[in-house]
Design a protein around this motif. Structure first.
Motif, PDB file in Angstrom:
ATOM      1  N   ASP A 172       4.690  -6.911 -12.765  1.00  0.00           N
ATOM      2  CA  ASP A 172       3.688  -7.962 -12.633  1.00  0.00           C
ATOM      3  C   ASP A 172       4.021  -8.677 -11.328  1.00  0.00           C
ATOM      4  OD1 ASP A 172       2.153  -7.604 -14.940  1.00  0.00           O
ATOM      5  OD2 ASP A 172       3.588  -8.716 -16.161  1.00  0.00           O
ATOM      6  N   ILE A 173       3.174  -8.499 -10.331  1.00  0.00           N
ATOM      7  CA  ILE A 173       3.483  -8.927  -8.962  1.00  0.00           C
ATOM      8  C   ILE A 173       2.689 -10.170  -8.583  1.00  0.00           C
ATOM      9  CG2 ILE A 173       3.434  -8.243  -6.531  1.00  0.00           C
ATOM     10  CD1 ILE A 173       3.718  -5.309  -7.533  1.00  0.00           C
ATOM     11  N   VAL A 174       3.397 -11.125  -7.991  1.00  0.00           N
ATOM     12  CA  VAL A 174       2.774 -12.247  -7.291  1.00  0.00           C
ATOM     13  C   VAL A 174       3.104 -12.008  -5.826  1.00  0.00           C
ATOM     14  CG1 VAL A 174       2.737 -14.738  -6.918  1.00  0.00           C
ATOM     15  CG2 VAL A 174       3.049 -13.816  -9.242  1.00  0.00           C
ATOM     16  N   GLN A 175       2.079 -11.747  -5.030  1.00  0.00           N
ATOM     17  CA  GLN A 175       2.284 -11.335  -3.645  1.00  0.00           C
ATOM     18  C   GLN A 175       1.636 -12.322  -2.682  1.00  0.00           C
ATOM     19  OE1 GLN A 175       2.585  -7.146  -2.517  1.00  0.00           O
ATOM     20  NE2 GLN A 175       0.595  -7.424  -1.537  1.00  0.00           N
ATOM     21  N   HIS A 176       2.455 -12.910  -1.832  1.00  0.00           N
ATOM     22  CA  HIS A 176       2.000 -13.780  -0.746  1.00  0.00           C
ATOM     23  C   HIS A 176       1.788 -12.847   0.444  1.00  0.00           C
ATOM     24  CE1 HIS A 176       3.392 -17.361  -3.000  1.00  0.00           C
ATOM     25  NE2 HIS A 176       4.176 -16.441  -3.537  1.00  0.00           N
TER      26      HIS A 176
END
Length: 156
Positions: free
Chosen positions: A92-96
């Protein structure tokens, strides 16, 4: 994979929108390993490596994924910054991330330097005109469409 078994990942990424002299943008046709029945079109790019800035990451990713070379000084942008959240395989990725524009001439595209997971999840590539993107029924990630319009606005 059940939510309790998924791996959270927070990362910074840089993406690139290569544009050829015909005014077409290069996108990759990919699948997520956990949902291979739902292919999508996405911009080129990936996570920053330790000690790397966004421009260096864009140049490296463009080379690794397509064998197209560009100079960090020739990149324009970022044309868009965003935070995206998505599931990829067991993550589960949170990508800036930031999108940059690269005028690349009329290069050949090759996947020979892709790593194993990229090779397994990349179906192909296409040079897209804005007109073709506007009428396609294929799935192009919405944030990529927004970034492409920002990139073309930056060209003018």
């Amino acid at each position: 994979m059940p939510a309790e078994q998924r791996i959270p990942l927070n990362r910074h990424a840089a993406r690139v929108l290569p544009i050829n002299p015909a005014g077409e943008v290069l996108l990759l046709h990919c699948i997520n390993p956990s949902t291979p029945e739902a292919p999508f079109w996405v911009s080129i790019g990936g996570g920053l490596e330790p000690g790397e800035d966004e421009r260096q990451a864009v140049v490296r990713e463009l080379w690794e994924e397509t064998l197209i070379r560009c100079d960090p000084a020739d990149l324009r942008g970022p044309v868009q910054r965003e935070v995206v959240e998505f599931a990829w395989a067991e993550y589960d990725i949170v990508q800036h991330q930031a999108h940059y524009l690269a005028e690349v001439g009329d290069p050949d595209v090759s996947f020979e330097r892709m790593d194993a997971i990229e090779t397994a999840t990349t179906l192909g590539y296409r040079w897209w005109s804005l007109e073709a993107l506007d009428i396609t029924t294929e799935y192009v990630l919405p944030n990529v469409i927004t970034a492409i319009h920002a990139a073309f606005a930056a060209r003018n």
